[in-house]
Design a protein around this motif. Structure first.
Motif, mmCIF file in Angstrom:
data_model
loop_
_atom_site.group_PDB
_atom_site.id
_atom_site.type_symbol
_atom_site.label_atom_id
_atom_site.label_comp_id
_atom_site.label_asym_id
_atom_site.label_seq_id
_atom_site.Cartn_x
_atom_site.Cartn_y
_atom_site.Cartn_z
ATOM 1 N N LEU A 107 0.825 -1.205 0.000
ATOM 2 C CA LEU A 107 0.000 0.000 0.000
ATOM 3 C C LEU A 107 0.863 1.261 0.000
ATOM 4 O O LEU A 107 0.620 2.200 -0.771
ATOM 5 C CB LEU A 107 -0.927 0.007 1.218
ATOM 6 C CG LEU A 107 -2.088 -0.981 1.209
ATOM 7 C CD1 LEU A 107 -2.823 -0.945 2.544
ATOM 8 C CD2 LEU A 107 -3.050 -0.678 0.066
ATOM 9 N N ILE A 108 1.868 1.293 0.858
ATOM 10 C CA ILE A 108 2.730 2.481 0.937
ATOM 11 C C ILE A 108 3.530 2.639 -0.348
ATOM 12 O O ILE A 108 3.691 3.761 -0.865
ATOM 13 C CB ILE A 108 3.655 2.389 2.160
ATOM 14 C CG1 ILE A 108 2.837 2.369 3.451
ATOM 15 C CG2 ILE A 108 4.636 3.565 2.184
ATOM 16 C CD1 ILE A 108 3.656 2.086 4.700
ATOM 17 N N ALA A 111 1.450 4.317 -2.971
ATOM 18 C CA ALA A 111 0.778 5.583 -2.636
ATOM 19 C C ALA A 111 1.198 6.679 -3.613
ATOM 20 O O ALA A 111 2.374 6.803 -3.957
ATOM 21 C CB ALA A 111 1.121 5.988 -1.209
ATOM 22 N N VAL A 115 -0.613 9.206 2.786
ATOM 23 C CA VAL A 115 -0.582 8.025 3.641
ATOM 24 C C VAL A 115 -0.923 8.472 5.056
ATOM 25 O O VAL A 115 -0.328 9.423 5.572
ATOM 26 C CB VAL A 115 0.800 7.345 3.638
ATOM 27 C CG1 VAL A 115 0.873 6.257 4.718
ATOM 28 C CG2 VAL A 115 1.118 6.764 2.274
ATOM 29 N N ALA A 135 8.137 6.919 -0.392
ATOM 30 C CA ALA A 135 6.883 7.637 -0.657
ATOM 31 C C ALA A 135 7.074 9.140 -0.463
ATOM 32 O O ALA A 135 6.618 9.955 -1.277
ATOM 33 C CB ALA A 135 5.780 7.114 0.254
ATOM 34 N N ILE A 142 2.536 12.420 4.274
ATOM 35 C CA ILE A 142 2.437 11.369 5.275
ATOM 36 C C ILE A 142 2.003 11.957 6.606
ATOM 37 O O ILE A 142 2.561 12.965 7.053
ATOM 38 C CB ILE A 142 3.788 10.647 5.436
ATOM 39 C CG1 ILE A 142 4.188 9.990 4.108
ATOM 40 C CG2 ILE A 142 3.719 9.601 6.553
ATOM 41 C CD1 ILE A 142 5.600 9.471 4.085
ATOM 42 N N VAL A 190 -4.528 4.917 2.491
ATOM 43 C CA VAL A 190 -3.697 5.392 1.386
ATOM 44 C C VAL A 190 -4.582 5.971 0.289
ATOM 45 O O VAL A 190 -5.506 5.307 -0.196
ATOM 46 C CB VAL A 190 -2.827 4.252 0.823
ATOM 47 C CG1 VAL A 190 -2.098 4.707 -0.435
ATOM 48 C CG2 VAL A 190 -1.826 3.781 1.870
ATOM 49 N N ASP A 191 -4.315 7.221 -0.067
ATOM 50 C CA ASP A 191 -4.947 7.892 -1.211
ATOM 51 C C ASP A 191 -6.468 7.898 -1.157
ATOM 52 O O ASP A 191 -7.127 7.957 -2.212
ATOM 53 C CB ASP A 191 -4.498 7.231 -2.522
ATOM 54 C CG ASP A 191 -3.019 7.460 -2.815
ATOM 55 O OD1 ASP A 191 -2.424 8.365 -2.199
ATOM 56 O OD2 ASP A 191 -2.461 6.727 -3.647
#
Length: 243
Positions: A107-108, A111, A115, A135, A142, A190-191
């Motif tokens: 997931l990260i 991104a 996050v 990221a 973040i 995420v997003d």
């Protein structure tokens, strides 16, 4: 790159080059002892070449599970549909279950905009730290919301994870919470399009060896609603920026 980053990088590369059916076969083979060798012996050239690439990685079960999880993540979701799937840490990984560490890093790593991590115990896990640093270097915003010993006398973990990471850090101050209350949520959003909600803290034990369970939600309204709730807690002063 760290070892985990190399695993993710190779897995993402394979997922972009191979069709979903091949990805699922390779992911299943990774979760079986000597599965890659068996698959390579019976498959066509395209899969044989992928198996050869994967053989360059460490062959321990944690590495195989991480690679399988990233591969499965590339084919599990139709962007036009919402989905909820279980995510596990612990024994008996199968092709139908994704490992928590693989989901977090995947997931990260993918991104594009933001996050959000909310956690009780958040340690400086190298694979997660590397994914977050990459990221941030892409311009991803973040936000970290973590427990602190200054706000909870029963908490003994670190209060400033991922030092050096460019991030907005929020806390729940002791004077704004009921006596004895903990910042106990475990969330990764995420997003505004994917959310992992479950029992696992962001620690090596929780991501790799405990028996943990979570739900990965893709699409629908839940991811954005989670993020909006955290934003509202910040707007009304319940969550405050750590200076």
């Amino acid at each position: 790159m760290t070892e985990a980053s190399e695993v993710v990088s190779l897995s993402v590369s394979l997922s972009r080059r191979l069709p979903p059916a091949d990805i699922r076969r390779i992911a299943s083979a990774l979760l079986i002892p000597h599965g890659l060798n068996t698959l390579r012996a019976t498959a066509g050239q395209r899969i044989r070449e992928a198996c050869d690439e994967l053989h360059t990685l460490p062959r321990d079960s944690a590495t195989r599970s991480l690679a399988a999880g990233v591969l499965l993540g590339s084919v599990e979701h139709d962007p036009g549909q919402s989905s909820v799937i279980p995510v596990w840490t612990g024994p008996d990984q199968t092709a139908s279950n994704r490992l928590t560490s693989a989901v977090v890093i995947d997931l990260i790593a993918n991104a594009a905009e933001n996050v959000l991590i909310v956690g009780y115990a958040v340690h400086n896990e190298p694979s997660v730290a590397s994914a977050l640093q990459q990221a941030a270097s892409r311009g991803v915003a973040i936000t970290l919301v973590v427990e602190r010993s200054i706000d909870n006398t029963n908490f003994s973990g670190g209060s400033h994870p991922f030092p050096g990471l460019v991030a907005t850090r929020l806390c729940w101050p002791a004077n704004l919470r009921p006596a004895g209350a903990s910042l106990h949520a475990k969330l990764l959003v995420v997003d505004d399009s994917a959310a992992l909600v479950g029992s696992a803290n962001m620690t090596g034990a929780a991501l790799g060896k405990n028996l943990e369970c979570g739900l990965l939600v893709r699409g629908g309204s839940a991811p954005v609603k989670i993020r909006e709730h955290v934003d509202q807690l910040r707007s009304n002063g319940q969550l405050q920026v750590v200076n």
